[in-house]
Design an enzyme around this catalytic site. Structure first.
Site, PDB file in Angstrom:
ATOM      1  N   LYS A  46       0.842  -1.203   0.000  1.00  0.00           N
ATOM      2  CA  LYS A  46       0.000   0.000   0.000  1.00  0.00           C
ATOM      3  C   LYS A  46       0.874   1.248   0.000  1.00  0.00           C
ATOM      4  O   LYS A  46       1.928   1.269   0.646  1.00  0.00           O
ATOM      5  CB  LYS A  46      -0.866  -0.054   1.257  1.00  0.00           C
ATOM      6  CG  LYS A  46      -1.540   1.237   1.663  1.00  0.00           C
ATOM      7  CD  LYS A  46      -2.864   1.407   0.970  1.00  0.00           C
ATOM      8  CE  LYS A  46      -3.585   2.686   1.444  1.00  0.00           C
ATOM      9  NZ  LYS A  46      -4.743   2.971   0.590  1.00  0.00           N
ATOM     10  N   LEU A  74      -5.199   7.244   0.350  1.00  0.00           N
ATOM     11  CA  LEU A  74      -3.838   6.845   0.754  1.00  0.00           C
ATOM     12  C   LEU A  74      -3.627   6.868   2.267  1.00  0.00           C
ATOM     13  O   LEU A  74      -2.569   7.275   2.753  1.00  0.00           O
ATOM     14  CB  LEU A  74      -2.791   7.719   0.051  1.00  0.00           C
ATOM     15  CG  LEU A  74      -2.613   7.421  -1.446  1.00  0.00           C
ATOM     16  CD1 LEU A  74      -1.701   8.463  -2.093  1.00  0.00           C
ATOM     17  CD2 LEU A  74      -2.055   6.020  -1.660  1.00  0.00           C
ATOM     18  N   ASN A 100       5.247   0.880  -2.737  1.00  0.00           N
ATOM     19  CA  ASN A 100       4.611   2.002  -3.426  1.00  0.00           C
ATOM     20  C   ASN A 100       4.814   3.265  -2.594  1.00  0.00           C
ATOM     21  O   ASN A 100       4.518   3.296  -1.407  1.00  0.00           O
ATOM     22  CB  ASN A 100       3.125   1.694  -3.625  1.00  0.00           C
ATOM     23  CG  ASN A 100       2.404   2.785  -4.393  1.00  0.00           C
ATOM     24  OD1 ASN A 100       2.111   3.847  -3.853  1.00  0.00           O
ATOM     25  ND2 ASN A 100       2.105   2.523  -5.659  1.00  0.00           N
ATOM     26  N   ASN A 128       4.095   6.511  -6.934  1.00  0.00           N
ATOM     27  CA  ASN A 128       2.694   6.782  -7.239  1.00  0.00           C
ATOM     28  C   ASN A 128       2.506   8.275  -7.523  1.00  0.00           C
ATOM     29  O   ASN A 128       2.371   9.072  -6.604  1.00  0.00           O
ATOM     30  CB  ASN A 128       1.829   6.331  -6.052  1.00  0.00           C
ATOM     31  CG  ASN A 128       0.364   6.610  -6.265  1.00  0.00           C
ATOM     32  OD1 ASN A 128      -0.043   7.120  -7.304  1.00  0.00           O
ATOM     33  ND2 ASN A 128      -0.445   6.272  -5.276  1.00  0.00           N
ATOM     34  N   CYS A 131      -2.440   9.006  -7.910  1.00  0.00           N
ATOM     35  CA  CYS A 131      -3.635   8.781  -7.087  1.00  0.00           C
ATOM     36  C   CYS A 131      -4.605   9.938  -7.274  1.00  0.00           C
ATOM     37  O   CYS A 131      -4.233  11.096  -7.083  1.00  0.00           O
ATOM     38  CB  CYS A 131      -3.271   8.655  -5.613  1.00  0.00           C
ATOM     39  SG  CYS A 131      -4.739   8.423  -4.590  1.00  0.00           S
ATOM     40  N   ILE A 192      -2.783   0.895 -15.452  1.00  0.00           N
ATOM     41  CA  ILE A 192      -3.203   2.248 -15.130  1.00  0.00           C
ATOM     42  C   ILE A 192      -3.620   2.325 -13.656  1.00  0.00           C
ATOM     43  O   ILE A 192      -4.057   1.324 -13.080  1.00  0.00           O
ATOM     44  CB  ILE A 192      -4.394   2.703 -16.018  1.00  0.00           C
ATOM     45  CG1 ILE A 192      -5.598   1.780 -15.862  1.00  0.00           C
ATOM     46  CG2 ILE A 192      -3.965   2.801 -17.438  1.00  0.00           C
ATOM     47  CD1 ILE A 192      -6.854   2.211 -16.641  1.00  0.00           C
ATOM     48  N   GLY A 266      -5.852  -6.396  -8.914  1.00  0.00           N
ATOM     49  CA  GLY A 266      -6.339  -5.371  -7.985  1.00  0.00           C
ATOM     50  C   GLY A 266      -7.552  -5.819  -7.206  1.00  0.00           C
ATOM     51  O   GLY A 266      -7.471  -6.706  -6.361  1.00  0.00           O
TER      52      GLY A 266
END
Lengths: 304, 259
Positions: A46, A74, A100, A128, A131, A192, A266
């Site tokens: 995460k 997040l 990540n 990342n 987001c 993506i 996912g």
């Protein structure tokens, strides 16, 4: 006939092409009752920021046709906590770990990477810049090519480990952003992230999400993801980690044919916590049935 | 929380027991043998593949060996489809999940408050309290008498007759559960109140308990995705920050919840 499922994602060696999409798998421990984490090609954690974020108000999810809309934001306890707890727990496993990395500023990304450089349970970074659920950083960095090249360049100088850059589909031309990431020094590109969307409750006349808008994922976005993987594969030479609605071996093969070297599962993990294993088994049986002895021969094998 | 297991579970029965209320019995030994009162199962409903998420249901009852039952209200596409399932159909069931009700070791007398289908996760607790010889009062409410489907089951398990409330006054107290709860809190010395129902009811009962200085536990229901603690969708605001309803809850101490 032995089938070689191993792939090399920009320097990250994976024994099979399957990892998980960041944010759907925490740091893996929650899935330990259902699968052997070591069977994954890699485990993606995460998103983590420097000091931790509280995330958005609930409701944070809404089910939409063939997908879900989320606005988690997040939520994470910060990089020190990740090192102390989750990455510590992963010392009991041999699976390669992709961490990540998120931030509200360019500096924050660098500080998170610097903090993780001493941790030997990190095998690669996924940056990342995509987001849609945070106000600063996140997608705002990932939609402007010069910013992408700059931040990827800064991350590149902070580490020698494989650097994967995760792109948002919420742009006019994904190839322009992908080229900027490659120019900045990315070893691989993942795409993506979720597609910006919204859902409305007609009865209450209110949005389904507290944040009003959120990111759409699941089978609903698979055609968008396939198209973008295919476009980016033609635009750059670095390998691609493809994701967006993958729940079967066939889905994974489609992404590889479009140009992905590896794939991430996912929200299928939410439906079936053993999804990753089904995808790996599905890739293997496709190879068996089609006489493929090296899975990398499928990459970009689309016949137009 | 014990190890989570996914089972493919045959449906034994699936009957309408009230307006938009159904009782489904499942052959789910992996849950039946480990379930604690207040825990839930996460179910994949067959035949709704375009609706990708599992659905969480509290466990209503169990024989402790192989059978569990869930009491569900038809509120959307998933539960609507569930009403069409027949004995022999199978569902993937992950369970038993979460932290359930905690009965204090020294409890002598407790109060259970269930609004609507929220009385379901309290029934296994009522059984446990009976086994432990803890004096238990029950207040359950529904919109109408025909929706008060758990009344007989509670009456058969606890010593005191449950106090029923109906919004339309068709049975028992006319109005919400908070009316008899206020009276009971003023006259009886409880060691714990356990409440499940619509969030406004749980909020109100929490406030009543706070004012009466009686500890209270509530069971939170939030939109849920993974159900195993990974996705952070189902968070509850607490004085300790955001907590996951699925594995940190669903039962929380009411004084920890930020409403």
């Amino acid at each position: 006939m032995g089938i070689d499922l191993s792939v090399n994602l920009g320097g990250l060696v994976m024994k099979n092409p399957v990892t998980v999409a960041s944010g759907t798998f925490a740091a893996g421990q929650e899935y330990g009752d259902f699968i052997d984490l070591n069977e994954l090609g890699a485990l993606t954690t995460k998103g983590v920021s420097l000091n931790g974020w509280g995330g958005n108000d609930a409701p944070r999810i809404a089910e939409t046709p063939s997908g879900i809309l989320n606005s988690i934001g997040l939520q994470n306890p910060g990089v020190a906590s990740l090192k102390q707890h989750e990455l510590k727990a992963l010392e009991a496993y041999t699976v390669p770990v992709i961490v990540n990395v998120s931030g509200h500023s360019f500096d924050e990304y660098i500080k998170v990477i610097e903090s993780l450089e001493s941790c030997n349970r990190v095998d690669a970074y996924e940056v990342n810049i995509s987001c849609p659920n945070v106000d600063e950083g996140g997608m705002t960095f990932g939609t402007h090519a010069p910013s992408v090249e700059k931040i990827v360049g800064m991350c590149r100088r902070a580490t020698k480990r494989p650097l994967i850059v995760k792109l948002t589909p919420n742009v006019t031309d994904i190839t322009e952003i992908a080229r900027a990431a490659e120019a900045g020094g990315a070893d691989a590109i993942s795409l993506i992230n979720t597609v910006l969307g919204m859902a409305i409750n007609a009865q209450t006349r209110k949005p389904e999400l507290a944040r009003v808008v959120g990111g759409l994922s699941g089978p609903a976005i698979k055609p968008i993801a396939l198209r973008m993987v295919w476009q980016v594969h033609q635009a750059v030479s670095v390998p691609i980690l493809g994701m967006g609605g993958i729940s079967s071996g066939t889905d994974a093969i489609e992404f590889m044919l479009a140009g992905a070297t590896a794939v991430a599962v996912g929200i299928a993990n939410f439906i079936d916590p053993r999804s990753t294993m089904h995808v790996i088994e599905g890739i293997r049986s496709y190879c068996q049935l089609n006489g493929v002895d090296d899975v990398t021969t499928l990459i970009g094998g689309l016949q137009c | 929380m014990s190890k989570l297991v996914e089972g493919i579970c045959p449906i034994i029965s699936n009957e309408e027991v009230g307006p938009r209320l159904f009782l489904m019995r499942l052959d789910a030994p992996h849950c039946a043998q480990s379930i604690e009162p207040g825990q839930f199962i996460h179910v994949s409903v067959p035949g709704i593949e375009g609706h990708v998420l599992r659905r969480p249901f509290s466990v209503y009852d169990t024989d402790g060996k192989s059978i569990i039952s869930i009491l569900y209200q038809v509120v959307g596409f998933g539960t609507d489809r569930m009403t069409e399932l027949v004995p022999g159909d199978r569902m993937s069931v992950i369970g038993a999940i979460g932290h359930g009700w905690i009965v204090p070791n020294d409890a002598h007398r407790v109060l259970l408050v269930g609004g609507g289908v929220g009385s379901a996760p309290l029934f296994l607790l009522a059984r446990k309290l009976k086994e432990q010889h803890i004096d238990t009062d029950v207040v359950i409410g529904a919109q109408t008498l025909d929706a008060l489907v758990t009344y007989e089951d509670f009456r058969n398990v606890i010593e005191h007759a449950p106090i029923a409330c109906t919004d339309d006054g068709s049975f028992g107290v006319s109005g919400f559960c908070t009316i008899p709860v206020q009276r009971l809190l003023g006259t009886t010395s409880y060691d714990m109140v356990f409440c499940c129902g619509p969030e406004p009811l749980m909020h109100a009962v929490s406030d009543q308990c706070r004012d009466a200085q009686i500890p209270c536990q509530i069971s939170m229901e939030k939109r849920m995705a993974c159900g195993i603690g990974a996705c952070l969708s189902c968070v509850v605001d607490t004085i300790h920050g955001k907590r996951r309803a699925c594995v940190d809850g669903p039962v929380f101490k009411s004084e920890e919840v930020v409403w």
